[in-house]
Scaffold this motif. Structure first.
Motif, mmCIF file in Angstrom:
data_model
loop_
_atom_site.group_PDB
_atom_site.id
_atom_site.type_symbol
_atom_site.label_atom_id
_atom_site.label_comp_id
_atom_site.label_asym_id
_atom_site.label_seq_id
_atom_site.Cartn_x
_atom_site.Cartn_y
_atom_site.Cartn_z
ATOM 1 N N VAL A 95 0.836 -1.208 0.000
ATOM 2 C CA VAL A 95 0.000 0.000 0.000
ATOM 3 C C VAL A 95 0.869 1.257 0.000
ATOM 4 C CG1 VAL A 95 -1.680 1.330 1.348
ATOM 5 C CG2 VAL A 95 -1.994 -1.138 1.051
ATOM 6 N N ARG A 98 2.424 1.708 -3.428
ATOM 7 C CA ARG A 98 1.469 2.160 -4.453
ATOM 8 C C ARG A 98 1.040 3.603 -4.226
ATOM 9 N NH1 ARG A 98 -2.241 -3.138 -5.719
ATOM 10 N NH2 ARG A 98 -0.558 -4.299 -6.743
ATOM 11 N N VAL A 99 0.759 3.955 -2.976
ATOM 12 C CA VAL A 99 0.305 5.315 -2.683
ATOM 13 C C VAL A 99 1.410 6.319 -2.960
ATOM 14 C CG1 VAL A 99 -0.397 6.849 -0.784
ATOM 15 C CG2 VAL A 99 -1.476 4.610 -1.034
ATOM 16 N N SER A 100 2.652 5.979 -2.597
ATOM 17 C CA SER A 100 3.770 6.905 -2.793
ATOM 18 C C SER A 100 4.405 6.769 -4.179
ATOM 19 C CB SER A 100 4.836 6.675 -1.724
ATOM 20 O OG SER A 100 5.451 5.410 -1.913
#
Length: 151
Positions: A95, A98-100
């Motif tokens: 997560v 993917r977010v960063s």
């Protein structure tokens, strides 16, 4: 009936439920990690430095196969606590990656998640017997160029 190496506690398990759970977990993780595997494959195809990456899972499978006679004799005693923690760490890395939009973190989550699943399903003893093949999966993560680029 207790296993000779067990703690003496009788636990009733349904093999069909265990297989169903393992298959469900494999399907969920396959769908979850499909974009990550596609990124890795794309990197392997365009990078001269990491073109060997396609071989790493095959070599890992071969290394596990070499240990198979030893591993299959070991009782699979799931390590729920440690396995869940390592699996959760792998999913958190996924997560965060993917977010960063940090591919290295996202891709590094794949072997961590695999280690977590091994601990969760097979237990510490079996996972320890497969420690080198599982650690070898790190060789497919394109993170080494940070070190070699400066050389």
């Amino acid at each position: 009936m207790t296993h000779p190496m067990s703690s003496g506690v009788v636990t009733a398990t349904r093999p069909s439920m265990a297989v169903t759970g393992a298959v469900l977990l494999a399907v969920v993780l396959s769908v979850t990690y499909a974009p990550t595997v596609m990124k890795l494959a794309g990197h392997f195809m365009v990078s001269d430095m990491y073109s060997y990456g396609f071989l790493v899972p095959l070599i890992t499978g071969y290394l596990i196969w070499l240990r198979w006679e030893t591993v299959r004799r070991m009782p699979a005693l799931p390590s729920i606590g440690v396995g869940s923690a390592v699996l959760a760490l792998g999913l958190v890395l996924l997560v965060v990656g993917r977010v960063s939009n940090t591919n290295v973190v996202e891709e590094l989550s794949l072997p961590v998640t695999i280690w977590g699943v091994a601990l969760l399903v097979l237990g510490r003893r079996v996972t320890l017997a497969m420690a080198f093949p599982l650690a070898y999966l790190l060789a497919m993560i394109p993170m080494w160029e940070f070190v070699t680029a400066r050389l």
